[in-house]
Design a protein around this motif. Sequence first.
Motif, PDB file in Angstrom:
ATOM      1  N   ARG A  43       0.220 -11.729   6.456  1.00  0.00           N
ATOM      2  CA  ARG A  43      -1.063 -10.976   7.658  1.00  0.00           C
ATOM      3  C   ARG A  43      -1.124 -12.203   8.881  1.00  0.00           C
ATOM      4  NH1 ARG A  43      -5.123  -7.695   4.624  1.00  0.00           N
ATOM      5  NH2 ARG A  43      -3.587  -6.814   2.906  1.00  0.00           N
ATOM      6  N   LYS A  47       3.208   1.706  -3.024  1.00  0.00           N
ATOM      7  CA  LYS A  47       2.248   1.787  -4.409  1.00  0.00           C
ATOM      8  C   LYS A  47       2.043   3.209  -4.425  1.00  0.00           C
ATOM      9  CE  LYS A  47      -2.529  -0.619  -3.358  1.00  0.00           C
ATOM     10  NZ  LYS A  47      -3.161  -0.830  -3.779  1.00  0.00           N
ATOM     11  N   GLU A  99     -14.728 -11.877  -0.195  1.00  0.00           N
ATOM     12  CA  GLU A  99     -14.112 -10.927  -0.375  1.00  0.00           C
ATOM     13  C   GLU A  99     -12.931 -10.859  -1.113  1.00  0.00           C
ATOM     14  OE1 GLU A  99     -12.847  -8.963   2.985  1.00  0.00           O
ATOM     15  OE2 GLU A  99     -11.242  -7.484   1.104  1.00  0.00           O
ATOM     16  N   ARG A 126      -7.322   7.789  -2.646  1.00  0.00           N
ATOM     17  CA  ARG A 126      -6.688   8.078  -1.025  1.00  0.00           C
ATOM     18  C   ARG A 126      -6.994   9.479  -1.183  1.00  0.00           C
ATOM     19  NH1 ARG A 126      -6.521   2.064  -1.264  1.00  0.00           N
ATOM     20  NH2 ARG A 126      -5.010   2.088  -3.597  1.00  0.00           N
ATOM     21  N   GLN A 131       0.834  -1.394   0.068  1.00  0.00           N
ATOM     22  CA  GLN A 131      -0.011   0.115   0.199  1.00  0.00           C
ATOM     23  C   GLN A 131       0.560   1.363   0.130  1.00  0.00           C
ATOM     24  OE1 GLN A 131      -3.523   0.548  -0.500  1.00  0.00           O
ATOM     25  NE2 GLN A 131      -3.453   2.328  -0.096  1.00  0.00           N
ATOM     26  N   LEU A 147      -5.492 -17.458   4.899  1.00  0.00           N
ATOM     27  CA  LEU A 147      -4.150 -17.697   5.118  1.00  0.00           C
ATOM     28  C   LEU A 147      -3.381 -16.622   5.553  1.00  0.00           C
ATOM     29  CD1 LEU A 147      -3.570 -19.268   1.671  1.00  0.00           C
ATOM     30  CD2 LEU A 147      -4.124 -20.790   3.808  1.00  0.00           C
ATOM     31  N   SER A 170     -10.298  -5.377  -1.968  1.00  0.00           N
ATOM     32  CA  SER A 170     -10.642  -4.337  -1.734  1.00  0.00           C
ATOM     33  C   SER A 170      -9.809  -3.680  -2.791  1.00  0.00           C
ATOM     34  CB  SER A 170      -9.879  -3.723  -0.306  1.00  0.00           C
ATOM     35  OG  SER A 170     -10.708  -4.709   0.527  1.00  0.00           O
TER      36      SER A 170
HETATM   37  P1  AMO Z   1      -7.085  -5.687   1.779  1.00  0.00           P
HETATM   38  O1  AMO Z   1      -6.831  -6.138   2.818  1.00  0.00           O
HETATM   39  O2  AMO Z   1      -8.860  -6.047   1.992  1.00  0.00           O
HETATM   40  O3  AMO Z   1      -6.553  -4.093   1.214  1.00  0.00           O
HETATM   41  O4  AMO Z   1      -6.582  -6.722   1.109  1.00  0.00           O
HETATM   42  C1  AMO Z   1      -6.908  -7.248  -0.226  1.00  0.00           C
HETATM   43  C2  AMO Z   1      -7.625  -8.389  -0.585  1.00  0.00           C
HETATM   44  O5  AMO Z   1      -6.479  -9.633  -0.831  1.00  0.00           O
HETATM   45  C3  AMO Z   1      -6.619 -10.839   0.001  1.00  0.00           C
HETATM   46  N1  AMO Z   1      -6.583 -11.122   1.599  1.00  0.00           N
HETATM   47  C4  AMO Z   1      -6.214 -12.525   1.823  1.00  0.00           C
HETATM   48  N2  AMO Z   1      -6.577 -13.756   1.687  1.00  0.00           N
HETATM   49  C5  AMO Z   1      -5.805 -15.081   1.981  1.00  0.00           C
HETATM   50  N3  AMO Z   1      -5.965 -14.474   3.412  1.00  0.00           N
HETATM   51  C6  AMO Z   1      -5.934 -13.211   3.758  1.00  0.00           C
HETATM   52  N4  AMO Z   1      -4.871 -13.605   5.083  1.00  0.00           N
HETATM   53  C7  AMO Z   1      -6.102 -11.690   3.071  1.00  0.00           C
HETATM   54  N5  AMO Z   1      -5.496 -11.364   2.823  1.00  0.00           N
HETATM   55  C8  AMO Z   1      -6.372  -9.777   2.626  1.00  0.00           C
HETATM   56  C9  AMO Z   1      -8.156 -10.639   0.149  1.00  0.00           C
HETATM   57  C10 AMO Z   1      -8.324  -8.802  -0.003  1.00  0.00           C
HETATM   58  O6  AMO Z   1      -9.504  -8.200  -0.716  1.00  0.00           O
HETATM   59  N6  AMO Z   1      -4.345  -2.001   0.514  1.00  0.00           N
HETATM   60  C11 AMO Z   1      -5.438  -2.680   0.701  1.00  0.00           C
HETATM   61  C12 AMO Z   1      -5.700  -2.768  -0.626  1.00  0.00           C
HETATM   62  C13 AMO Z   1      -5.921  -1.294  -1.924  1.00  0.00           C
HETATM   63  O7  AMO Z   1      -6.171  -0.915  -0.930  1.00  0.00           O
HETATM   64  O8  AMO Z   1      -4.836  -0.784  -2.430  1.00  0.00           O
HETATM   65  C14 AMO Z   1      -5.489  -4.472   0.953  1.00  0.00           C
HETATM   66  O9  AMO Z   1      -4.353  -4.541   1.534  1.00  0.00           O
HETATM   67  O10 AMO Z   1      -8.369 -10.987  -1.270  1.00  0.00           O
END
Ligand code: AMO
Length: 438
Positions: free
Chosen positions: A220, A201, A361, A368, A198, A230, A364
């Motif tokens: 994460r 970029k 989902e 900005r 984030q 994951l 996202s």
């Molecule tokens: P966000 O946290 O919603 O947004 O993450 C974006 C997408 O990444 C995937 N994702 C995951 N997939 C698997 N396991 C996880 N633990 C996990 N966490 C996230 C999801 C999610 O929708 N910086 C913002 C993006 C932006 O605004 O550009 C972000 O990280 O599909």
Amino acid sequence: MSRLGEWRRSHYTNNVNENSVGKDITIMGWVHEIRDLGGIIFVIIRDREGKIQVTVPTKHVDPQVLEDIKKLRKESVVAIKGNVQEAGKAINGVEIIPNVVKVFNPASQPLPMDPTDKVKAEIDTRLDSRFIDLRRENITSIFKIKSQLLHSTRVFFEENGFLEINTPKLVASATEGGTELFPITYFEREAFLGQSPQLYKQMMMSAGFDKVYEIAQIFRAEEHDTLRHLNEAISIDMEASFLSDTDVMDILEKLINKVIYDIVDKQQNSLEILDSNLELCGCPFPVVTYDEAVDIINSKGVEMEWGEDLSRAAEKALGEVYDGFYFLTNWPSEIKPFYVMANEKDPTIAHAFDLMYKDLEISSGAMRIHQHDLLKEKIAEKGLNPDSFGGYLKAFDYGMPPHSGWGVGADRLTMVLTGVNNIREAVLFPRDRRRLTP
Ligand code: AMO
């Protein structure tokens, strides 16, 4: 000259067909099955692209070949030179009569799991021996589709004037909320594994790169053990200058449609193996506001207050109504990260969206904040320390264009494209709460 001497593969198994009849060919792969009927031995050889039958009429082949064939064990890696003959009942209507057999690597017995799918194994057993599990054609198919997804994504971005970037994964601060970070020791300092590209970029917008994308790992420290989270995932991220949230939603919709078009066009065989009925709709994705979603969720008997994030039950309720991809827009600013721009007229609403597929989902994104002082204020409002964002904030003080972007979870999108319901199926070597090996 190859270090494998005269051994060179002439065909993948799926390329041996009626046009090859009468030709001498060389195939390389794994011994999938051996059936010794006395007067005749059938050996099925498997490679990435399929299987082929090697037929050994025991009285009519070279004694050395017979001896070598009799020594074969399941899953050993071999090369076979032979002549292609017509064989009505065999795979592709052809068989190979071997002239030379070479074993590159014999497989020990018993095998840790059955790669022929006759004995079903639990996912944990499969992941423990993932290298064998991945030999199965239905599992390989998932990764052929994922490979196509990533390839088509790169082609899409290149065709649309984006630059591919690589940003650091060893970072000093959180971006998506403070609780989901993996701390690491970075010499004498505290550091973390990157949750998202984030901040970087966005800084590339100040650098004037205009349109960028990155396909890379995100980390994460999610505690929960679900079928869609994951601890290490692949994110397809983009960021573009002088575009709003609705502009980058259009880009996302075009990307998803191109990916589906390419997979249906080029990966039909993998889709059939997976029994997937992925279809190109090519139609615009419905746009549902957060307000509308709250009403739908409550009408389905799942209680939800305005301002809350979607619970799992809420996602499921929405998934009952929307049977494909749809955008969720106009999120409450309160539950979105600090970098998201609020609506000018009603700051309680953010210029933020999610892309959903049924109850999952996928992405996202948002427009900005590009004003330094406002951004600093929002960082503090979220309980974070603006001082630890010094390098990022600086980029907003010396010429930062308005910009927007999104991140797509590539593993989750692979789930949708392949029809698997556990994210672990869509990752070669998944990392979850309990698994750090293999
Ligand atoms: P966000 O946290 O919603 O947004 O993450 C974006 C997408 O990444 C995937 N994702 C995951 N997939 C698997 N396991 C996880 N633990 C996990 N966490 C996230 C999801 C999610 O929708 N910086 C913002 C993006 C932006 O605004 O550009 C972000 O990280 O599909």
